[in-house]
Design a protein around this motif. Structure first.
Motif: not given
Length: 650
Positions: A17-25, A282-299
């Motif tokens: 679910r891409r939206d969960i990475d967006g939620l992390r952002a 769908r907004v949460l699944s946008q690439p920019m938010l997903v990308g921030i979510g992917l690096v959220s732990y290190s950030l």
């Protein structure tokens, strides 16, 4: 504040679910902007609650699926946790220790290896809960403070898998009910203790567990699926609002956590439950938010030490272009950490299970040894010259009676009598600003064969009917006034508080202070008001030590007198009237700010032991030079009786 290390967001074994990475952002960005002092994000700290919900949802889903399918392995579970958490965390702790050893002055360095040891052992929430008090150092010198939430999660995941296994074996039908009961108990405890000032509610697992359980119960299907599209759209919109409003409306004065944590927690749960297929999903699944979510732990890992070290080196909060640079560097470090550390260690073909356990053991051993070595060096003062150390010594120039005599009411102990070994004829009544002033006054009193009683309570100005966030303030002030009335030998009362903190200059507060002075005068006692101490925008001994280190000690300068006066207009407007009615005034501005700017050192000694508490040297200077000539007392003032509704004995 942080989330679990990026992993596939699962509500189905093979569905990401891409939206969960967006939620992390949406969780990490408010935390980052809050810590960077970006205006408008005063409640950004609620990101930690969002992350707890996400973590509970993801990990519980994985645990329950494996347990229900009969293929759960505790060793495999901790292998996954170590892969996702330890490598990036260990690198961050190691770099933080190295930078602190290079940059920090002795008094500030001492706490860093202790917190590093605690963070390595996933016990930093326990350490920061106990590491309290005026001399423990503020958040601005704790580069590992953010690891408390990692500790909460890891402590949760020590017992939670075992609980799920026991329920699956002995009471599978009661799994949801049991977890719901534990979550409810944790929430009720958090609400019941929300006004606790010890840090228990904020730092410790019992009052935070319900947030993880909220996500976990979702993963277990405790909430029915929403089939109607319009209902899911409405729920996600409400959930987003429930997250956004606290981010923008909460601030440092908000009582948190407790019932105020419900909106962001329920908002995050709503988005986890209903977002797929919705507009917000769908907004949460946008690439920019997903990308921030992917690096959220290190950030999360890197942003806080970066901010702390930058502010330490510059002696100022982040602002302007520097703020933008630090935020950009935080994102760069996060990407590098994710790409070069997180991803390789999550690859089982590159780092097999046995290797990750060996790495974890070795990294923890190395960090523990490095922390213990730095602890043994006691701040490593040999790194600095004598002038630097002389300025840093100001951090310890506080009343030798502070620990024993301050907050006596809160500890249910008798107040201290300072000065000569005789019955006291004076009392200092105030908050923590009065502690060193009481000691300086006691030195005067001892020379005169007199004594005074110290009644000081943290964050409690000596004002009757003062409504504080801590209800004990009112009780402490009532007790102080009752003791005054009961002891006719006390002829003089000194009033001291952090008048210039920005909260005590409101007209209604000044009116209460005016009535308090009237009540004391009505009892036939002399009132000595000690005016506002000029707060500085930096830790004074540290600032002076930095200047000494750079050979620029002669450039030391505090805030302007005009700035302090501008912060206390209502209070200062009454000084002349009070003096005309027989109230003695000791004005720190008279002693410290005669030149237009306020002095922060004299005779080579800092006049503060932090940014706004006078050191003994500073308090002695104020007591010696801050007095105004005492006008004749006004008999009409002493005879005045406060209105019945405001009498302090009612």
């Amino acid at each position: 504040m942080h989330g679990p290390a990026p992993m596939a967001a699962i509500d189905h074994p093979h569905r990401y679910r891409r939206d969960i990475d967006g939620l992390r952002a949406l969780a990490i960005l408010p935390v980052l902007l809050f810590h960077a002092h970006v205006p408008g994000f005063s409640g950004g700290y609620v990101g930690v609650d969002i992350f707890f919900v996400i973590s509970g949802f993801l990990i519980t889903g994985i645990l329950a699926r494996d347990i229900d399918q009969g293929r759960f392995s505790l060793i495999r579970f901790y292998e996954r946790r170590f892969r996702r958490i330890v490598p990036a965390l260990a690198l961050m702790i190691l770099v933080t220790l190295a930078l602190a050893a290079w940059l920090y002055l002795p008094g500030d360095l001492e706490g860093v290896p202790r917190s590093a040891l605690a963070a390595t052992l996933f016990a930093s929430n326990l350490w920061f809960f106990t590491d309290t008090g005026y001399f423990a150092g503020g958040a601005d010198v704790k580069p590992l403070l953010h690891t408390w939430s990692l500790a909460v999660e890891e402590q949760y995941y020590i017992g939670f898998p075992i609980l799920l296994m026991l329920l699956a074996r002995h009471a599978p039908r009661w799994r949801t009910a049991t977890l719901s009961g534990i979550a409810a108990a944790s929430l009720l405890l958090a609400i019941g203790m929300e006004r606790d000032t010890s840090g228990f509610t904020f730092y410790l697992l019992p009052t935070r567990a319900w947030e993880l359980f909220a996500g976990g119960l979702l993963a277990l299907g405790a909430v029915p699926a929403l089939r109607r599209r319009w209902l899911r759209e409405a729920i996600t919109a409400i959930g987003l609002i429930a997250i956004a409003l606290p981010v923008f409306l909460y601030d440092r004065t908000t009582i948190f956590p407790g019932i105020t944590a419900l909106p962001p927690v329920l908002g995050a749960a709503a988005l986890l439950h209903a977002a797929p297929g919705t507009r917000i999903g769908r907004v949460l699944s946008q690439p920019m938010l997903v990308g921030i979510g992917l690096v959220s732990y290190s950030l999360y890992l890197w942003h806080w030490p970066l901010i702390v070290f930058t502010e330490y080196a510059t002696d100022a909060p982040l602002s302007g272009a520097l703020r933008l640079v630090v935020i950009a560097v935080a994102f760069l470090l996060a990407y590098l950490s994710w790409r070069l550390v997180e991803r390789p260690f999550r690859n089982r073909s590159r780092v097999p299970a046995r290797a990750i356990f060996r790495f974890t053991a070795g990294a923890m051993a190395l960090l523990c040894l490095a922390s213990l070595a730095l602890m043994a060096m006691g701040g490593w003062p040999a790194r600095f010259s004598a002038p630097v150390l002389a300025q840093m010594a100001g951090q310890r120039d506080f009343s030798p009676m502070r620990q024993r005599c301050h907050d006596s009411f809160m500890r249910d102990s008798a107040p201290c009598t300072l000065g000569a070994p005789v019955r006291a004829d004076a009392m200092l009544w105030g908050d923590s600003h009065g502690v060193e002033l009481a000691y300086a006054l006691s030195l005067e009193a001892r020379a005169q064969g007199r004594a005074l009683i110290q009644r000081t309570t943290s964050s409690c100005p000596p004002v009757l009917a003062y409504e504080a966030t801590d209800p004990r303030c009112a009780a402490a002030n009532r007790a102080a006034f009752a003791a005054l009335r009961a002891d006719p030998r006390i002829r003089r009362v000194y009033l001291s508080a952090f008048w210039a903190n920005g909260e005590f200059d409101a007209p209604d507060f000044i009116a209460r202070l005016d009535r308090t002075i009237a009540a004391i005068r009505h009892e036939g006692r002399e009132v000595v008001l000690i005016g506002p101490v000029p707060p500085q925008p930096f830790d004074v001994p540290r600032h002076l030590a930095h200047l000494a280190r750079a050979g620029r000690l002669d450039q030391a300068q505090g805030v302007s007198r005009a700035r302090v006066e501008a912060r206390t207009p209502h209070l200062r407007a009454l000084f002349a009237r009070w003096r005309g009615r027989g109230v003695t005034l000791i004005d720190p501005l008279r002693a410290l700010c005669a030149a237009g700017t306020c002095a922060i050192s004299a005779d080579g000694k800092p006049l503060y032991f932090d940014s706004h508490h006078l050191s003994v040297a500073g308090a002695t200077r104020v007591v010696r030079y801050g007095r105004f000539p005492i006008p004749p007392p006004s008999h009409s003032w002493r005879a005045a009786v406060p209105p019945p509704a405001l009498r302090p004995d009612r």
